[in-house]
Motif scaffolding. Structure first.
Motif, PDB file in Angstrom:
ATOM      1  N   ALA A 263       1.162  -1.530  -0.034  1.00 22.22           N
ATOM      2  CA  ALA A 263       0.448   0.556  -0.305  1.00 22.22           C
ATOM      3  C   ALA A 263       1.186   1.216  -0.247  1.00 22.22           C
ATOM      4  O   ALA A 263       0.534   2.430  -0.625  1.00 22.22           O
ATOM      5  CB  ALA A 263      -1.140   0.098   1.389  1.00 22.22           C
ATOM      6  N   GLU A 264       1.835   1.043   0.726  1.00 23.10           N
ATOM      7  CA  GLU A 264       2.364   2.379   0.792  1.00 23.10           C
ATOM      8  C   GLU A 264       3.617   2.367  -0.797  1.00 23.10           C
ATOM      9  O   GLU A 264       4.232   3.599  -0.670  1.00 23.10           O
ATOM     10  CB  GLU A 264       3.695   2.042   1.814  1.00 23.10           C
ATOM     11  N   ALA A 265       4.126   1.510  -1.048  1.00 26.68           N
ATOM     12  CA  ALA A 265       4.678   1.931  -2.533  1.00 26.68           C
ATOM     13  C   ALA A 265       3.191   2.096  -3.375  1.00 26.68           C
ATOM     14  O   ALA A 265       4.065   2.774  -4.359  1.00 26.68           O
ATOM     15  CB  ALA A 265       4.797   0.367  -3.115  1.00 26.68           C
ATOM     16  N   GLY A 266       2.400   1.868  -3.578  1.00 24.39           N
ATOM     17  CA  GLY A 266       1.233   2.687  -4.205  1.00 24.39           C
ATOM     18  C   GLY A 266       0.189   2.301  -4.835  1.00 24.39           C
ATOM     19  O   GLY A 266      -0.496   2.708  -5.892  1.00 24.39           O
ATOM     20  N   LEU A 267       0.127   0.551  -4.349  1.00 21.57           N
ATOM     21  CA  LEU A 267      -0.343  -0.531  -4.470  1.00 21.57           C
ATOM     22  C   LEU A 267      -2.715   0.081  -4.580  1.00 21.57           C
ATOM     23  O   LEU A 267      -2.557   0.154  -3.312  1.00 21.57           O
ATOM     24  CB  LEU A 267      -0.474  -1.710  -4.219  1.00 21.57           C
ATOM     25  N   MET A 301      -5.539  -6.305   3.473  1.00 18.26           N
ATOM     26  CA  MET A 301      -5.324  -5.242   2.587  1.00 18.26           C
ATOM     27  C   MET A 301      -6.666  -4.185   2.556  1.00 18.26           C
ATOM     28  O   MET A 301      -5.879  -3.427   2.601  1.00 18.26           O
ATOM     29  CB  MET A 301      -6.229  -5.937   1.254  1.00 18.26           C
ATOM     30  N   HIS A 302      -7.754  -4.783   3.504  1.00 15.86           N
ATOM     31  CA  HIS A 302      -8.557  -2.982   3.634  1.00 15.86           C
ATOM     32  C   HIS A 302      -8.069  -1.828   4.803  1.00 15.86           C
ATOM     33  O   HIS A 302      -7.429  -1.222   4.375  1.00 15.86           O
ATOM     34  CB  HIS A 302      -9.892  -3.468   3.711  1.00 15.86           C
ATOM     35  N   GLU A 303      -7.797  -2.525   5.291  1.00 15.89           N
ATOM     36  CA  GLU A 303      -6.212  -2.447   6.696  1.00 15.89           C
ATOM     37  C   GLU A 303      -5.671  -1.363   5.971  1.00 15.89           C
ATOM     38  O   GLU A 303      -5.224  -0.539   6.668  1.00 15.89           O
ATOM     39  CB  GLU A 303      -6.561  -3.066   7.342  1.00 15.89           C
ATOM     40  N   ALA A 304      -4.680  -1.974   4.993  1.00 15.84           N
ATOM     41  CA  ALA A 304      -3.388  -1.887   5.364  1.00 15.84           C
ATOM     42  C   ALA A 304      -4.082   0.173   4.121  1.00 15.84           C
ATOM     43  O   ALA A 304      -2.971   0.926   3.668  1.00 15.84           O
ATOM     44  CB  ALA A 304      -2.548  -2.274   4.581  1.00 15.84           C
ATOM     45  N   GLY A 305      -5.039   0.040   3.151  1.00 17.60           N
ATOM     46  CA  GLY A 305      -5.826   1.282   2.402  1.00 17.60           C
ATOM     47  C   GLY A 305      -6.004   0.479   0.812  1.00 17.60           C
ATOM     48  O   GLY A 305      -5.640   1.398   0.106  1.00 17.60           O
ATOM     49  N   ILE A 306      -5.569  -0.641   0.915  1.00 14.96           N
ATOM     50  CA  ILE A 306      -5.858  -1.055  -0.386  1.00 14.96           C
ATOM     51  C   ILE A 306      -6.976  -1.770  -0.762  1.00 14.96           C
ATOM     52  O   ILE A 306      -8.205  -2.844   0.030  1.00 14.96           O
ATOM     53  CB  ILE A 306      -5.191  -2.653  -0.655  1.00 14.96           C
ATOM     54  N   SER A 501     -14.822  19.342 -10.616  1.00 13.12           N
ATOM     55  CA  SER A 501     -14.939  20.990  -9.688  1.00 13.12           C
ATOM     56  C   SER A 501     -13.699  21.359  -9.508  1.00 13.12           C
ATOM     57  O   SER A 501     -13.567  22.614  -8.848  1.00 13.12           O
ATOM     58  CB  SER A 501     -15.668  20.833  -8.601  1.00 13.12           C
ATOM     59  N   GLY A 502     -12.315  20.016  -9.013  1.00 17.81           N
ATOM     60  CA  GLY A 502     -11.198  20.991  -8.478  1.00 17.81           C
ATOM     61  C   GLY A 502     -11.486  20.291  -7.068  1.00 17.81           C
ATOM     62  O   GLY A 502     -10.370  20.396  -6.441  1.00 17.81           O
ATOM     63  N   LYS A 503     -12.108  19.926  -6.234  1.00 15.35           N
ATOM     64  CA  LYS A 503     -13.019  19.336  -4.503  1.00 15.35           C
ATOM     65  C   LYS A 503     -11.814  18.734  -4.246  1.00 15.35           C
ATOM     66  O   LYS A 503     -12.152  18.054  -5.095  1.00 15.35           O
ATOM     67  CB  LYS A 503     -14.601  19.192  -4.707  1.00 15.35           C
ATOM     68  N   ASP A 504     -11.404  18.655  -3.539  1.00 16.81           N
ATOM     69  CA  ASP A 504     -10.498  17.533  -2.491  1.00 16.81           C
ATOM     70  C   ASP A 504     -11.250  16.911  -1.496  1.00 16.81           C
ATOM     71  O   ASP A 504     -11.543  16.508  -0.537  1.00 16.81           O
ATOM     72  CB  ASP A 504      -9.534  18.421  -1.413  1.00 16.81           C
ATOM     73  N   TYR A 505     -11.480  15.236  -2.571  1.00 16.25           N
ATOM     74  CA  TYR A 505     -12.571  14.145  -2.219  1.00 16.25           C
ATOM     75  C   TYR A 505     -11.076  13.195  -1.277  1.00 16.25           C
ATOM     76  O   TYR A 505     -10.896  11.927  -1.036  1.00 16.25           O
ATOM     77  CB  TYR A 505     -12.937  13.736  -3.106  1.00 16.25           C
ATOM     78  N   GLY A 506     -10.018  14.005  -1.269  1.00 15.02           N
ATOM     79  CA  GLY A 506      -9.070  12.611  -1.353  1.00 15.02           C
ATOM     80  C   GLY A 506      -7.592  12.331  -2.462  1.00 15.02           C
ATOM     81  O   GLY A 506      -8.475  12.149  -3.314  1.00 15.02           O
ATOM     82  N   LYS A 507      -6.277  12.347  -2.538  1.00 18.79           N
ATOM     83  CA  LYS A 507      -6.327  12.533  -3.941  1.00 18.79           C
ATOM     84  C   LYS A 507      -5.582  11.531  -4.461  1.00 18.79           C
ATOM     85  O   LYS A 507      -6.222  10.226  -3.745  1.00 18.79           O
ATOM     86  CB  LYS A 507      -4.378  13.507  -3.812  1.00 18.79           C
ATOM     87  N   ASP A 511       0.977  10.965  -6.512  1.00 17.73           N
ATOM     88  CA  ASP A 511       1.527  11.064  -4.349  1.00 17.73           C
ATOM     89  C   ASP A 511       0.280  11.297  -3.159  1.00 17.73           C
ATOM     90  O   ASP A 511       0.479  11.577  -2.007  1.00 17.73           O
ATOM     91  CB  ASP A 511       1.824  12.664  -4.553  1.00 17.73           C
ATOM     92  N   ARG A 512      -0.490  10.018  -3.492  1.00 18.89           N
ATOM     93  CA  ARG A 512      -0.786   9.818  -2.810  1.00 18.89           C
ATOM     94  C   ARG A 512      -0.765   8.815  -1.558  1.00 18.89           C
ATOM     95  O   ARG A 512      -0.431   8.286  -1.404  1.00 18.89           O
ATOM     96  CB  ARG A 512      -2.154   9.609  -3.474  1.00 18.89           C
ATOM     97  N   THR A 513      -1.998   9.545  -0.464  1.00 19.25           N
ATOM     98  CA  THR A 513      -1.200   8.723   0.876  1.00 19.25           C
ATOM     99  C   THR A 513      -2.245   8.068   1.547  1.00 19.25           C
ATOM    100  O   THR A 513      -3.677   8.171   0.943  1.00 19.25           O
ATOM    101  CB  THR A 513      -0.945  10.251   2.232  1.00 19.25           C
ATOM    102  N   ILE A 514      -1.766   7.324   2.143  1.00 18.13           N
ATOM    103  CA  ILE A 514      -2.716   6.791   3.568  1.00 18.13           C
ATOM    104  C   ILE A 514      -4.017   7.870   4.233  1.00 18.13           C
ATOM    105  O   ILE A 514      -5.154   7.360   3.873  1.00 18.13           O
ATOM    106  CB  ILE A 514      -2.597   5.909   4.281  1.00 18.13           C
ATOM    107  N   ASP A 515      -4.025   8.485   4.417  1.00 17.77           N
ATOM    108  CA  ASP A 515      -4.498   9.695   4.446  1.00 17.77           C
ATOM    109  C   ASP A 515      -5.368   9.948   3.738  1.00 17.77           C
ATOM    110  O   ASP A 515      -7.183  10.485   4.113  1.00 17.77           O
ATOM    111  CB  ASP A 515      -4.097  11.251   5.058  1.00 17.77           C
ATOM    112  N   ASP A 516      -5.163  10.501   1.989  1.00 23.20           N
ATOM    113  CA  ASP A 516      -6.446  10.556   1.138  1.00 23.20           C
ATOM    114  C   ASP A 516      -6.848   9.286   0.720  1.00 23.20           C
ATOM    115  O   ASP A 516      -8.000   9.371   0.740  1.00 23.20           O
ATOM    116  CB  ASP A 516      -5.279  10.666  -0.053  1.00 23.20           C
ATOM    117  N   VAL A 517      -6.407   8.201   0.927  1.00 25.13           N
ATOM    118  CA  VAL A 517      -6.843   6.444   1.478  1.00 25.13           C
ATOM    119  C   VAL A 517      -8.372   7.089   1.708  1.00 25.13           C
ATOM    120  O   VAL A 517      -9.865   6.580   1.738  1.00 25.13           O
ATOM    121  CB  VAL A 517      -6.985   5.455   1.380  1.00 25.13           C
TER     122      VAL A 517
END
Length: 677
Positions: A263-267, A301-306, A501-507, A511-517
Motif C-alpha cells: 500500500a505504501e508503494a502505491g498499490l 488489505m483493506h486495513e492497509a488502504g488497498i 470541480s477541483g474539490k478535494d475528496y482525497g487525492k 502522491d496519494r497517502t493513506i490519509d487520502d485513502v
C-alpha cells in the motif's frame, strides 16, 4: 411513505430537464471545434465522428481455425521459425458468421482442413441486441505506437486501453485448473528483470492517446516476483494513478506487513481471485482453506488502504450458482468491496484442447451472467439494466473536455467491443445497507445522450459542468432511489469520480497517502460496480474485438491484446519461450524453491480471524461433483481409462495421469524440484 424531500427533488428534476432542453435548443447551433490536448496528436472526437465495427446479425467477421493456429504455433516454438514472419502469412485466419438461432447467438465457421466449428455467443439474443445498441463508438485511434503495436492481424488499432497488464513472472504458488497462462506447467521460468519492468512501463507512456490506465501486475502470482514492490513504485513514478495486482491473496493473507508495504508503494487495487462463498465453493482450486485465505486477505488489505475487486471465473454447471452468493457477500460488506468482476471462462491454456462436449456444456456467456444475477439475487433486468463497459467512454469524453487542452493525461476510457464486457451498478449505504440498482433511478441511456450533446457542444468548463449537472438532474428519479439517498449525494459521487470541480475528496494522484485513502472512504455511499469481462478463445475468436482491446499486455515484444496474448496465435507461449530465464530445475538450483499449495493442503495463516459478514447458508452449501469431467485433468484421465479399457482390454485401468510438460510433450525435468505443501 416517501420523504418530502423526494417530492422536492422530483420537481427539481422536471425543472432541470426543461432548462437543459432550452439551453440545448440554442447550444446545438455552432458547436465549438474540438481541441487537441497535450496527451494526443489527434483532436477529441465528436459523438458522430466515432467509428464502430459492424454489429448485429447475421454478420461476417474474421476469426481463426483452432487446428491451424496450433500448427503455426508449433512452427514457431518447436521448429524455431521467426514469429513475425509466420504471422505475415496470416496462419489459420478464416471467415466466421455470427447468426441468431432459436433466440440465441452463435458463431459458426469452417476450415477447409479441420472442418466445422461453432460456439455460443449469447444464450439470449435480446440481451446482446440491447448491449450492442448502447455501444457509443471507438476511442481515438492509437498513434505514435508503431514500435509497440506490431502483431499482425491481432494488432491493437483503436484507443489506449484501460488496464495495462504486466506479467512479472510465470511462477505461481497454486496449481489451478482452469489457468489460461498454464502457470507452473510449461517446464521453464519466464520472469521479468528489473530492466524489463522499467522498459515496459517507460514504453507504455509513449503511446498516444496517452490516457490514464490501471497498471495491473499479474503472473503467475505477481507477489512471487522480487520486483513486485519496486514495480508498483515505478508505475506511480512515471505517472499512473491506479496500480493493481491480480492475485490469489495468499501472501496478503499471511502478512499484514506485506500489505502495508504494498500500500505504501502505491498499490491501489487488488484483483482478488474469488470463486465463491465457503471452502466448498473454492475446492476446485485444491487448497483446503482457500476461502479462509480470501477473507483474511480482504481484511488485511483493506486495513492497509488497498481496495478489493472480487474476480470470479464462471464455468457453466461448475460454479455459476455462485453468482448470487458473491454479490450478496459484496452487499453484506459494502465498506470493503466496491467492485465485482465476473469472468466467463475462456477455454485456453490448460483447456485449449477441450472436447466439444465439455466446451458446449461449460460455455458461459455474458448473457448467462445477466440472467443469473436476476434469478439468484432478484435484481436488475437483463434487457434494461446492463450496458457495454465501453459506455463509460462517453463519461471519459466529457471529463476530457472539462479538464481542457493542457491536461497532461487523458481520462481512463473503456473503448472495447460491446461483445467483450458488460456492467451494471448498485448504490448501497455503507452503514444501513439500503440499496437500489443505479439504472432504476438514473435513466442511463438518456443521461448518455444528453452528456454527448454537452460534449459535442464543447463549451467552456463551467458551462459544461452546469449543463452536466442539469443532465444528471433531468435523468434522476428520486422516487426510485434509496430513501436516504439525496440528490447532493449523486452530484458529489459524479464529481468525486471525474474530478470536475477541483474539490478535494482525497487525492488519487501518484502522491496519494493513506490519509487520502481514508478521506475518500468517508463517502457514506458505495457505488458497487458489477462487471462481466468475457475473454476470447480459439472457438469464438473475433479480430474486431482484439483490435479494440482495452487490456493490452506489456511485454518484451511490445503491447499485445489480452486475447491475442493468451489465445490466438499464442503470443504468451511465443514470448515466454523466446525470453525464458531457465528450466524449472535450473531456476530452483540457483534461487531456491517456493511453496506451491495444492492437493488440498492448507495455507498456514496463524490468525485466521476476520471482520467480514459471511452468509452462513451460502458458505454452508456443499458442491456436488457430477459424473462428467469438469477439468482438463479429469478429461485426460477419462480418455486414458477409455483407451485402456477399449484398446488394452484392462477393465480395472488405473486413471492416474502421467504428468507431461513443456513444448512437444517433453517431460518437465524440473517438476520434482517444486515443493508442494
Amino acid at each position: 411513505m416517501r420523504r418530502p424531500i423526494k417530492y422536492a427533488e422530483k420537481g427539481l428534476s422536471v425543472a432541470a430537464g426543461k432548462a437543459f432542453d432550452l439551453i440545448q435548443f440554442f447550444n446545438k447551433y455552432k458547436p465549438n471545434p474540438s481541441f487537441t490536448p497535450k496527451w494526443s496528436e489527434k483532436p477529441l472526437q465528436k459523438s458522430w465522428q466515432k467509428t464502430k465495427p459492424t454489429l448485429g446479425w447475421p454478420r461476417t467477421t474474421d476469426s481463426l481455425c483452432p487446428g491451424c493456429v496450433k500448427e503455426a504455433r508449433k512452427r514457431i516454438i518447436e521448429d524455431g521459425e521467426d514469429p513475425f514472419k509466420v504471422i505475415e502469412e496470416r496462419p489459420g485466419e478464416i471467415k466466421a458468421t455470427i447468426i441468431e438461432r432459436d433466440g440465441q447467438v452463435w458463431m459458426v465457421k469452417d476450415c477447409p482442413i479441420h472442418g466445422h466449428y461453432e460456439d455460443m455467443m449469447a444464450v439470449d439474443s435480446k440481451f446482446l441486441t440491447h448491449i450492442e445498441a448502447m455501444f457509443p463508438g471507438r476511442d481515438i485511434d492509437a498513434h505514435n505506437d508503431e514500435k509497440l503495436h506490431r502483431h499482425g492481424s491481432s494488432t491493437i488499432k483503436h484507443g489506449r486501453g484501460s488496464v495495462l497488464t504486466i506479467d512479472l513472472t510465470n511462477r505461481c504458488n497454486m496449481m489451478c485448473d482452469p489457468c489460461f497462462m498454464d502457470a507452473n506447467q510449461v517446464g521453464f521460468v519466464h520472469e521479468l528483470s528489473w530492466e524489463d519492468v522499467k522498459e515496459v512501463l517507460d514504453n507504455a507512456i509513449s503511446i498516444k492517446p496517452r490516457r490514464q490506465m490501471s497498471v495491473q501486475f499479474s503472473g503467475g502470482e505477481p507477489t512471487l516476483s522480487p520486483y513486485f514492490i519496486d514495480a508498483i513504485k515505478y508505475s506511480r513514478k512515471v505517472g499512473y494513478n491506479s496500480v493493481q495486482c491480480a492475485t490469489n491473496g495468499i501472501e496478503f493473507a499471511k502478512s499484514k506487513e506485506f500489505c502495508r508495504k504494498a500500500a505504501e508503494a502505491g498499490l491501489r487495487y487488488a484483483y482478488l481471485q474469488f470463486d465463491g462463498i465457503g471452502n466448498a465453493a473454492n475446492s476446485h482450486r485444491q487448497v483446503g482453506n482457500l476461502f479462509d485465505v480470501k477473507l483474511r486477505a480482504i481484511d488485511n488489505m483493506h486495513e492497509a488502504g488497498i481496495e478489493i475487486v472480487l474476480v470470479t471465473t464462471l464455468v457453466n454447471s461448475v460454479n455459476n450458482d455462485e453468482v448470487g452468493p458473491v454479490i450478496r457477500f459484496a452487499l453484506d460488506n459494502p465498506k470493503k468491496i466496491a467492485f465485482i468482476s465476473f469472468q466467463p471462462v475462456s477455454f485456453t491454456g490448460r483447456d485449449e484442447d477441450i472436447t466439444d462436449d465439455r466446451r458446449l456444456r461449460q460455455r458461459y456467456t455474458l448473457s448467462h451472467m445477466a440472467h443469473d444475477v436476476k434469478e439468484q439475487v432478484g435484481i436488475t433486468d437483463p434487457h434494461r439494466d446492463w450496458f457495454p463497459i465501453s459506455l463509460m467512454g462517453a463519461f471519459a469524453d466529457f471529463a476530457d473536455l472539462v479538464h481542457g487542452p493542457d491536461a497532461e493525461w487523458g481520462q481512463m476510457s473503456c473503448g472495447c467491443h460491446p461483445n467483450c464486457g458488460v456492467g451494471t451498478a448498485i448504490m448501497i449505504n455503507k452503514e444501513t445497507k439500503e440499496m437500489a440498482p443505479v439504472p432504476e433511478f438514473i435513466n442511463i441511456p438518456g443521461l448518455v445522450k444528453d452528456m454527448q450533446k454537452v460534449t459535442d457542444a464543447a463549451r467552456g468548463k463551467w458551462l459544461s459542468n452546469l449543463m452536466m449537472a442539469l443532465a444528471l438532474l433531468k435523468n434522476y428519479n428520486s422516487f426510485k432511489a434509496p430513501k436516504s439517498f439525496a440528490l447532493t449525494d449523486l452530484l458529489k459521487k459524479f464529481d468525486k469520480t471525474f474530478g470536475l470541480s477541483g474539490k478535494d475528496y482525497g487525492k488519487v494522484s501518484p502522491d496519494r497517502t493513506i490519509d487520502d485513502v481514508m478521506k475518500r472512504r468517508q463517502d457514506p455511499w458505495n457505488f458497487l460496480f458489477i462487471a462481466g469481462m468475457w475473454f476470447q478463445d480459439l472457438f469464438n475468436y473475433d479480430f474486431r474485438r482484439t483490435e479494440m482491446c482495452i487490456i493490452p499486455y506489456g511485454t518484451q515484444e511490445g503491447e499485445i491484446s489480452f486475447c491475442a496474448y493468451n489465445t490466438g496465435i499464442g503470443w504468451r507461449n511465443i514470448i515466454e519461450n523466446m525470453h525464458q530465464n531457465a528450466t524449472v530445475a535450473k531456476w530452483y538450483q540457483e534461487h531456491g524453491r517456493h511453496e506451491i499449495f495444492a492437493n488440498n493442503h492448507n495455507v498456514k495463516l496463524g490468525d485466521a480471524s476476520h471482520r467480514l459478514v459471511v452468509n452462513a447458508e451460502d458458505a454452508g452449501r456443499g458442491r456436488e461433483k457430477g459424473v462428467l469431467p469438469q477439468t482438463a485433468k479429469e478429461e485426460q484421465a477419462m480418455m486414458r481409462k477409455m483407451y485402456m479399457q477399449a484398446v488394452l482390454k484392462q477393465n480395472n485401468a488405473d486413471t492416474k495421469l502421467v504428468q507431461l510438460g513443456g513444448p512437444g510433450g517433453k517431460k518437465d525435468e524440473g517438476k520434482a524440484a517444486v515443493t508442494v505443501r
